[in-house]
Design a protein around this motif. Structure first.
Motif, PDB file in Angstrom:
ATOM      1  N   TYR A  18     -29.592  31.064  -1.577  1.00  0.00           N
ATOM      2  CA  TYR A  18     -28.723  31.551  -0.504  1.00  0.00           C
ATOM      3  C   TYR A  18     -29.014  33.025  -0.258  1.00  0.00           C
ATOM      4  O   TYR A  18     -29.209  33.780  -1.212  1.00  0.00           O
ATOM      5  N   GLU A  28     -24.195  35.896   8.390  1.00  0.00           N
ATOM      6  CA  GLU A  28     -24.934  34.683   8.725  1.00  0.00           C
ATOM      7  C   GLU A  28     -25.647  34.255   7.439  1.00  0.00           C
ATOM      8  O   GLU A  28     -26.696  34.785   7.090  1.00  0.00           O
ATOM      9  N   GLU A  29     -25.038  33.280   6.729  1.00  0.00           N
ATOM     10  CA  GLU A  29     -25.611  32.827   5.466  1.00  0.00           C
ATOM     11  C   GLU A  29     -26.775  31.884   5.728  1.00  0.00           C
ATOM     12  O   GLU A  29     -26.754  31.088   6.648  1.00  0.00           O
ATOM     13  N   ASN A  30     -27.811  32.005   4.912  1.00  0.00           N
ATOM     14  CA  ASN A  30     -28.985  31.144   5.036  1.00  0.00           C
ATOM     15  C   ASN A  30     -29.175  30.395   3.720  1.00  0.00           C
ATOM     16  O   ASN A  30     -29.022  30.967   2.652  1.00  0.00           O
ATOM     17  N   SER A  43     -37.073  36.949  -0.452  1.00  0.00           N
ATOM     18  CA  SER A  43     -35.641  37.185  -0.229  1.00  0.00           C
ATOM     19  C   SER A  43     -35.146  38.392  -1.020  1.00  0.00           C
ATOM     20  O   SER A  43     -34.375  39.207  -0.503  1.00  0.00           O
TER      21      SER A  43
END
Length: 180
Positions: A18, A28-30, A43
């Motif tokens: 995440y 805006e979570e990915n 990341s």
């Protein structure tokens, strides 16, 4: 005789990656399912303490690692293996291997000097704290848990592959991360 062909990538212990991305106060979570090491590394390297402030590596509801911060090259790394006991990665203490009498004196002087700084600044809370943005929230974190990027990457690859805390590093059982 060569290496056997890499038919498929070895499965990581971590099954979810995440990341956050803040625009103002909106996150805006990915989510990346079954991430590979390159996705994890990218990341973590993208953490900037502004819009990207948190990476979470999860295996299940019990076991996960979070890497936060990124501003000024400082990060915090926390992990739990059972969702009950949490650990913080500690900043390494730099010691040189003593090769001569002179280097022993340098080490002792360095330790003494650092102890003197710590003693003098223990009365002033902010001297031992760093301001980091983690999960979109600014907080003051103890200097001893603020680590650099290479340490984050080593800790995260060990956890991502095996679900263990990197044994070459020092981890401290945590009560609370943020200083008030």
């Amino acid at each position: 005789m060569g290496l056997p062909p890499a038919d498929k990538e070895e499965r990581m212990f971590v099954s979810k990656l995440y990341t956050d991305k803040w625009t103002g106060n909106t996150n805006e979570e990915n989510l990346i399912e079954d991430p590979n090491w390159q996705q994890i590394k990218t990341s973590i390297c993208e953490l900037d303490g502004k819009s990207k402030t948190l990476v979470s590596l999860e295996a299940d509801d019990e076991s996960y690692m979070m890497i936060g911060g990124g501003n000024n090259g400082q990060y915090i790394v926390t992990a739990t293996l059972d969702h009950e006991i949490f650990y913080s990665l500690l900043h390494p203490v730099d010691y040189e291997v003593a090769k001569s009498d002179t280097s022993v004196k340098k080490i002792n002087l360095s330790i003494f000097y650092q102890a003197l700084i710590n003693t003098n600044s223990n009365n002033i809370n902010f001297a031992n704290e760093k301001k980091l943005v983690v999960g979109g929230q600014a907080g003051n974190y103890s200097e001893k848990i603020c680590v650099n990027l290479p340490q984050c990457l080593i800790a995260s690859i060990t956890f991502a592959e095996s679900g263990e805390l990197e044994p070459l590093f020092t981890w401290e059982q945590d009560e609370s991360l943020v200083m008030v």
